[in-house]
Write a protein that holds these residues in place. Structure first.
Motif: not given
Ligand SMILES: Cc1ncc(COP(=O)(O)O)c(C=O)c1O
Length: 391
Positions: A87-89, A114, A165, A169, A194, A196-197, A217, A219-220
């Motif tokens: 995941n992004a984290t 985030y 980002d 988020s 980042d 993620a989306h 990610n 998975h989103k």
């Molecule tokens: C901008 C952003 N970064 C990171 C994340 C973390 O994603 P994950 O929990 O899949 O690592 C999110 C989750 O919604 C996010 O919105």
């Protein structure tokens, strides 16, 4: 379209962006991969999956690299610069733990960032006597230039790394990432993007953004099963980049190091080509355009019903949009939790609610299983809960 998704049909699901939803067909493809693994787990995981093999009978290229190549093609990347992560984290932690911070250095984050990723920055800074500076972003945002200006103004002489980002988020804004990266580059500041989306939500050509690393990610918005994300690294940064969890791949190159993070279920990553195939069958651009159109129309509908200002430019909206609730609905995090819970359990509507800038805000996600009726239902449910004197 609802039939393609395993969602509970009695719920209005406006929260695709949070943890994603996997289409039934992709889940079926993932199950086939799991079945294949279980026929001979050690052969699959130790010989076929990665380049770190106990001996011959491996797949060529290794199965994880085949899947990575399919994803790389969707984001304009060279497959050798892209690895899967959970995941992004996880990706943020890899970059932050690898980055050579020194005492007194600064990591720049923004208040649109985030929280979980910002915490990883706080931890990395703490380990080295460095600090985290939070750039305060304008609110409301009327143009991308406001965000660029606020980021640039927050860069200091000790800023070594900026976390930016691509799509925020809570506020769901597309950020002018390439412009911010150019400003950072001209000052010798590294950029961790980042996204993620972003994959599946907006057209993406990662190398053209000019960032050092890009985490995202799948998975989103890419319809890939959880847990699946990507970490892209510029060529110059690969040699010094290591996963947060070290295993057999150490010193065997970027992809080898990330491809085998110990024994784990690789089926989400290996199902990525099935997800890409399904989206291509539906029309990747058509899916994106439908989702964007619904997010945009939905935001304007909510703003009208709730008499809220919504003057975000359309170019800053992807497949999610955030609209302020009427002031009468409150302003605190507790009020957001209470209302979100009522909407879920009384109205069967799942939506993100946040409290910031003195108001509650709703973030709607638009996916092909949604239509404007879903947004209407949310608009009406909130109005029903407004104090009578204000409706
Ligand atoms: C901008 C952003 N970064 C990171 C994340 C973390 O994603 P994950 O929990 O899949 O690592 C999110 C989750 O919604 C996010 O919105």
């Amino acid at each position: 379209m609802r039939a393609e998704w395993p969602l509970d049909p009695t719920i209005t699901y406006l929260n695709h962006g949070t943890v994603g939803v996997t289409p039934r067909r992709v889940l079926a493809a993932q199950q086939q991969i799991r079945d294949e693994i279980e026929r001979q787990p050690s052969r699959f995981l130790l010989r076929e999956l990665t380049s770190i093999s106990v001996g011959p009978a491996g797949a060529e290229p290794p199965r994880i690299r085949q899947a990575a190549a399919a994803v790389a093609a969707c984001v304009g990347a060279d497959p050798d610069d892209l690895v899967f992560i959970d995941n992004a984290t996880t990706g943020a932690n890899a970059v932050l733990r690898s980055f050579p911070l020194a005492a007194g250095d600064e990591i720049l984050v923004t208040d649109l960032g985030y929280g979980g990723v910002t915490q990883a920055a706080v931890f990395a800074a703490r380990q080295h006597g460095a600090t985290v500076r939070t750039a305060v972003m304008p609110s409301p945002v009327h143009s991308g230039s406001q965000i660029v200006d606020a980021c640039v103004a927050a860069l200091g002489p000790r800023t070594r790394l900026a976390i930016v980002d691509h799509i925020t988020s809570q506020s769901a804004l597309i950020v002018p990432l390439a412009r911010i990266a150019a400003e950072c580059r001209s000052r010798g500041i590294a950029v961790l993007a980042d996204g993620a989306h972003a994959p599946g939500a907006i057209p993406l050509d990662i190398p053209s953004l000019g960032v050092d690393w890009y985490i995202a990610n799948l998975h989103k918005w890419m319809w890939v099963p959880r847990s699946s994300g990507i970490l892209w690294s510029s060529s110059a940064r690969k040699a010094d980049l290591h996963p947060a969890v070290i295993s057999w791949g150490l010193d065997q190159g970027f992809t080898a190091e990330f491809d085998l993070p110990g024994t784990r279920d690789p089926s989400p990553h290996l199902a990525a080509p099935a997800a890409i195939g399904m989206m291509e069958e539906f029309g990747t651009a058509a899916v994106r355009e439908y989702n964007h159109g619904l997010a945009w129309d939905g935001a304007r509908l909510l703003a009208e019903r709730w008499r809220s200002a919504f003057d975000t430019p359309e170019s800053m909206i992807g497949t999610m949009a955030t609209v302020a609730l009427p002031a009468a609905m409150g302003s605190t995090a507790d009020e957001a939790v209470r209302l979100r819970t009522q909407l879920l359990f009384d109205d069967r509507i799942e939506v993100q609610l946040h409290a910031y800038s003195g108001r509650l805000h709703a973030r709607i996600s638009a996916q092909i299983y949604n239509d404007l009726d879903d947004v209407e239902r949310l608009a009406a449910a909130v109005i029903r809960r407004m104090p009578a004197s204000l409706t």
